[in-house]
Write a protein that holds these residues in place. Structure first.
Motif, PDB file in Angstrom:
ATOM      1  N   SER A   1      28.687  64.461  30.098  1.00 29.81           N
ATOM      2  CA  SER A   1      28.485  63.163  28.970  1.00 29.81           C
ATOM      3  C   SER A   1      27.961  63.550  27.261  1.00 29.81           C
ATOM      4  CB  SER A   1      27.470  62.307  29.368  1.00 29.81           C
ATOM      5  OG  SER A   1      27.043  61.235  28.574  1.00 29.81           O
TER       6      SER A   1
ATOM      7  N   TYR B   1      19.189  60.020  34.165  1.00 31.33           N
ATOM      8  CA  TYR B   1      20.725  60.042  34.251  1.00 31.33           C
ATOM      9  C   TYR B   1      21.125  61.223  33.345  1.00 31.33           C
ATOM     10  CZ  TYR B   1      25.429  59.277  32.519  1.00 31.33           C
ATOM     11  OH  TYR B   1      26.785  59.506  32.261  1.00 31.33           O
TER      12      TYR B   1
ATOM     13  N   ASN C   1      32.096  57.103  24.621  1.00 30.95           N
ATOM     14  CA  ASN C   1      32.137  56.094  25.287  1.00 30.95           C
ATOM     15  C   ASN C   1      33.564  55.570  25.736  1.00 30.95           C
ATOM     16  OD1 ASN C   1      29.611  56.277  23.570  1.00 30.95           O
ATOM     17  ND2 ASN C   1      29.061  54.322  24.482  1.00 30.95           N
TER      18      ASN C   1
ATOM     19  N   GLN D   1      25.771  46.711  31.701  1.00 31.78           N
ATOM     20  CA  GLN D   1      24.872  47.601  30.798  1.00 31.78           C
ATOM     21  C   GLN D   1      25.717  47.910  29.594  1.00 31.78           C
ATOM     22  OE1 GLN D   1      21.575  48.038  31.455  1.00 31.78           O
ATOM     23  NE2 GLN D   1      22.564  46.367  33.326  1.00 31.78           N
ATOM     24  N   ASN D   2      27.120  48.274  29.836  1.00 29.44           N
ATOM     25  CA  ASN D   2      27.685  48.869  28.686  1.00 29.44           C
ATOM     26  C   ASN D   2      28.266  47.578  27.670  1.00 29.44           C
ATOM     27  OD1 ASN D   2      28.768  51.262  30.831  1.00 29.44           O
ATOM     28  ND2 ASN D   2      27.488  51.546  29.137  1.00 29.44           N
ATOM     29  N   LEU D   3      28.477  48.022  26.328  1.00 29.15           N
ATOM     30  CA  LEU D   3      28.695  47.244  25.279  1.00 29.15           C
ATOM     31  C   LEU D   3      30.299  46.230  25.615  1.00 29.15           C
ATOM     32  CD1 LEU D   3      28.321  45.697  22.472  1.00 29.15           C
ATOM     33  CD2 LEU D   3      29.563  47.723  21.427  1.00 29.15           C
TER      34      LEU D   3
ATOM     35  N   SER E   1      23.987  40.045  23.122  1.00 23.82           N
ATOM     36  CA  SER E   1      22.801  40.436  22.632  1.00 23.82           C
ATOM     37  C   SER E   1      23.113  41.953  21.815  1.00 23.82           C
ATOM     38  CB  SER E   1      21.507  40.669  23.277  1.00 23.82           C
ATOM     39  OG  SER E   1      21.223  39.687  24.004  1.00 23.82           O
TER      40      SER E   1
ATOM     41  N   PHE F   1      21.810  44.993  20.295  1.00 22.98           N
ATOM     42  CA  PHE F   1      20.576  45.673  20.407  1.00 22.98           C
ATOM     43  C   PHE F   1      19.942  46.410  19.041  1.00 22.98           C
ATOM     44  CE2 PHE F   1      20.270  44.271  24.642  1.00 22.98           C
ATOM     45  CZ  PHE F   1      21.159  45.098  25.492  1.00 22.98           C
TER      46      PHE F   1
ATOM     47  N   ALA G   1      24.145  50.409  15.817  1.00 22.24           N
ATOM     48  CA  ALA G   1      24.189  51.850  16.183  1.00 22.24           C
ATOM     49  C   ALA G   1      25.611  52.058  16.308  1.00 22.24           C
ATOM     50  CB  ALA G   1      23.469  52.016  17.514  1.00 22.24           C
TER      51      ALA G   1
ATOM     52  N   ARG H   1      28.715  54.481  17.783  1.00 23.91           N
ATOM     53  CA  ARG H   1      29.306  55.330  19.032  1.00 23.91           C
ATOM     54  C   ARG H   1      30.867  55.809  18.704  1.00 23.91           C
ATOM     55  NH1 ARG H   1      24.679  54.901  19.292  1.00 23.91           N
ATOM     56  NH2 ARG H   1      23.337  54.425  21.105  1.00 23.91           N
TER      57      ARG H   1
ATOM     58  N   TYR I   1      34.109  55.384  20.807  1.00 30.89           N
ATOM     59  CA  TYR I   1      34.651  54.322  21.658  1.00 30.89           C
ATOM     60  C   TYR I   1      36.066  54.976  22.056  1.00 30.89           C
ATOM     61  CZ  TYR I   1      30.998  51.624  20.976  1.00 30.89           C
ATOM     62  OH  TYR I   1      29.503  50.942  20.950  1.00 30.89           O
TER      63      TYR I   1
ATOM     64  N   ARG J   1      17.361  48.525  21.970  1.00 32.70           N
ATOM     65  CA  ARG J   1      17.094  48.843  23.277  1.00 32.70           C
ATOM     66  C   ARG J   1      16.486  50.381  23.621  1.00 32.70           C
ATOM     67  NH1 ARG J   1      22.554  49.418  26.970  1.00 32.70           N
ATOM     68  NH2 ARG J   1      23.093  51.133  25.629  1.00 32.70           N
TER      69      ARG J   1
ATOM     70  N   ASP K   1      18.059  54.343  23.239  1.00 33.72           N
ATOM     71  CA  ASP K   1      19.419  54.258  22.575  1.00 33.72           C
ATOM     72  C   ASP K   1      19.096  54.987  21.121  1.00 33.72           C
ATOM     73  OD1 ASP K   1      20.832  52.666  24.005  1.00 33.72           O
ATOM     74  OD2 ASP K   1      20.656  50.911  22.782  1.00 33.72           O
TER      75      ASP K   1
HETATM   76  C1  WQD Z   1      26.985  51.306  23.139  1.00 38.71           C
HETATM   77  C2  WQD Z   1      26.264  50.601  22.067  1.00 38.71           C
HETATM   78  C3  WQD Z   1      24.123  49.797  22.465  1.00 38.71           C
HETATM   79  C4  WQD Z   1      25.099  46.628  25.480  1.00 38.71           C
HETATM   80  C5  WQD Z   1      25.974  55.046  27.823  1.00 38.71           C
HETATM   81  C6  WQD Z   1      25.510  56.252  28.479  1.00 38.71           C
HETATM   82  C7  WQD Z   1      26.603  57.200  28.536  1.00 38.71           C
HETATM   83  C8  WQD Z   1      27.820  56.540  29.199  1.00 38.71           C
HETATM   84  C9  WQD Z   1      28.046  55.384  28.387  1.00 38.71           C
HETATM   85  C10 WQD Z   1      28.047  56.500  31.607  1.00 38.71           C
HETATM   86  C11 WQD Z   1      24.796  51.064  21.834  1.00 38.71           C
HETATM   87  C12 WQD Z   1      25.098  48.603  22.209  1.00 38.71           C
HETATM   88  C13 WQD Z   1      25.197  47.593  24.316  1.00 38.71           C
HETATM   89  C14 WQD Z   1      24.886  45.274  24.965  1.00 38.71           C
HETATM   90  C15 WQD Z   1      24.338  46.365  22.704  1.00 38.71           C
HETATM   91  N1  WQD Z   1      27.156  56.373  30.503  1.00 38.71           N
HETATM   92  N2  WQD Z   1      24.872  47.443  23.121  1.00 38.71           N
HETATM   93  N3  WQD Z   1      24.493  45.337  23.510  1.00 38.71           N
HETATM   94  O1  WQD Z   1      24.595  53.693  25.632  1.00 38.71           O
HETATM   95  O2  WQD Z   1      26.185  54.659  24.024  1.00 38.71           O
HETATM   96  O3  WQD Z   1      26.182  55.340  26.478  1.00 38.71           O
HETATM   97  O4  WQD Z   1      27.105  54.512  28.505  1.00 38.71           O
HETATM   98  O5  WQD Z   1      29.072  56.893  31.413  1.00 38.71           O
HETATM   99  O6  WQD Z   1      26.338  58.345  29.093  1.00 38.71           O
HETATM  100  O7  WQD Z   1      24.483  57.080  27.758  1.00 38.71           O
HETATM  101  O8  WQD Z   1      26.927  52.798  25.741  1.00 38.71           O
HETATM  102  O9  WQD Z   1      27.769  50.736  25.976  1.00 38.71           O
HETATM  103  O10 WQD Z   1      25.460  51.026  26.923  1.00 38.71           O
HETATM  104  O11 WQD Z   1      26.007  50.802  24.191  1.00 38.71           O
HETATM  105  O12 WQD Z   1      24.377  46.022  21.597  1.00 38.71           O
HETATM  106  O13 WQD Z   1      24.956  44.211  25.645  1.00 38.71           O
HETATM  107  O14 WQD Z   1      26.277  49.207  22.094  1.00 38.71           O
HETATM  108  O15 WQD Z   1      22.773  49.541  22.086  1.00 38.71           O
HETATM  109  O16 WQD Z   1      24.327  51.041  20.633  1.00 38.71           O
HETATM  110  P1  WQD Z   1      25.682  54.151  25.385  1.00 38.71           P
HETATM  111  P2  WQD Z   1      26.514  51.363  25.859  1.00 38.71           P
END
Ligand code: WQD
Length: 338
Positions: free
Chosen positions: A125, A150, A179, A198-200, A216, A218, A229, A231, A233, A295, A298
């Motif tokens: 990752s 993790y 992502n 947990q993921n966006l 929400s 973050f 933030a 990323r 995707y 969060r 992050d």
């Molecule tokens: C993406 C962006 C959040 C949810 C993690 C792990 C990575 C991989 C993928 C496993 C960030 C924002 C998120 C929400 C938000 N893990 N967000 N509201 O944290 O980049 O990566 O997941 O395979 O190893 O680190 O992914 O999708 O959680 O967040 O604003 O309800 O979306 O703050 O900026 P992340 P994410």
């Protein structure tokens, strides 16, 4: 050629099984069903017309891993996805992560090092980079102290593979994912987050379908153009195809080093607000969201330099963010009321 896919009923695993079968590989899935449903097997065979062999076992049970390899003596390659992957959960329950993500890897490698030639693809990752200094991120960017157990298990996993490859016939490719989002165009397989996502992107699609009241966001006080933030995707099918290309590279003995590392992303950064706007535009939906605090853990920004993936691995992404978000929404609608 028989390929073992651990965690093959999971999100990225199931999409990779489809692409392996499309290329004519025979696939054996090992999964403990802790974060996947057995119905995914039908989803896979509905797409490819071929049912993979499924062995339900937990890689933390050393004896079960040993008996698997006594039964399947003709494994030519392994794609190792089976691991726990929720960043937040890993902070609350580190030992679950060290046991599941490290012990399982060790037991797997102990069996593989007995075999002649084994090609090993490891699910790593971009989290190993922490907040990288330079964008886009190259594979030689410094590995920073992990922000979560993790992330630490991914760093340790990479080191274990490097060490074992020096004293065994194991050849490996470490794929550092950015992502992963979206779903197969058939909507037969996709992301099935357990509980609150947990993921966006799964949170966005569950909000759009009415399972969640609002998204929400973050934090909008990051040093980025719109304050949210950034990323990289990547469509899960593009990511799945990268695994097949990496495996073929090892099977064809084209690897230059025994362990090779590739960043697998699109090379394009998108902010949270940009993802929301794109989702709304392509799906013609108004998404309710509110800005809340950042969060914990992050980072501000991460997107991949894809030069090595393209020039050395010979892979490049084909799907756009729009297509990925369309497929994610199509999948959410498909699983509604299931
Ligand atoms: C993406 C962006 C959040 C949810 C993690 C792990 C990575 C991989 C993928 C496993 C960030 C924002 C998120 C929400 C938000 N893990 N967000 N509201 O944290 O980049 O990566 O997941 O395979 O190893 O680190 O992914 O999708 O959680 O967040 O604003 O309800 O979306 O703050 O900026 P992340 P994410």
């Amino acid at each position: 050629m028989k390929i073992l896919v651990t965690g093959g009923l999971g999100f990225i695993g199931s999409h990779t099984v489809v692409e392996l079968q499309n290329k004519g590989f025979e696939v054996v899935i090992v999964d403990n069903l802790s974060n996947a449903s057995i119905d995914v097997l039908d989803g896979i065979s509905n797409i490819t017309g071929k049912k993979p062999i499924l062995e339900i076992l937990d890689l933390r049970e050393k004896a079960d891993v040993q008996s698997f390899f006594k039964k399947h003596t003709d494994i030519a390659g392994v794609v190792h996805f089976a691991a726990s992957k929720a960043v937040g959960e890993s902070v609350e329950n580190p030992l679950l992560y060290y046991e599941n993500n490290i012990n399982a890897l060790v037991y797997l490698l102990q069996e593989l090092q007995q075999l002649e030639e084994v090609c090993f693809i490891f699910s790593s990752s971009c989290t190993v980079y922490g907040q990288a200094e330079i964008m886009p991120i190259r594979e030689n960017a410094p590995i920073q102290k992990a922000l979560s157990p993790y992330g630490n298990t991914k760093q340790i996993g990479e080191e274990i593979i490097q060490d074992v490859s020096k004293v065994s016939s194991i050849k490996a490719v470490l794929l550092r994912y950015f992502n992963p989002i979206g779903a197969h165009e058939s909507a037969e397989i996709g992301e099935l987050p357990l509980g609150v996502p947990q993921n966006l992107v799964p949170f966005i699609t569950q909000t759009a379908i009415g399972l969640r009241k609002e998204l929400s966001v973050f934090g909008n006080d990051y040093p980025t153009p719109d304050g949210t933030a950034i990323r990289d995707y990547i469509h899960v099918v593009d990511l799945a195809k990268a695994h097949v290309v990496a495996l073929q590279r090892l099977l064809d003995k084209k690897n230059i080093e025994k362990v090779e590392v590739f960043n697998i992303g699109t090379g394009k950064g998108s902010s949270v607000l940009e993802v929301i706007k794109t989702f709304e535009n392509v799906n013609n939906i108004q998404l309710p969201y509110k800005i809340v605090g950042r969060r914990e853990g992050d980072i501000t920004e991460a997107y991949a330099n894809t030069d090595r993936a393209f020039n050395v691995l010979g892979w490049k992404p084909e799907f756009t963010l729009e297509e990925a978000l369309l497929s994610a929404w199509k999948w959410e609608q498909k699983i509604k009321n299931q």
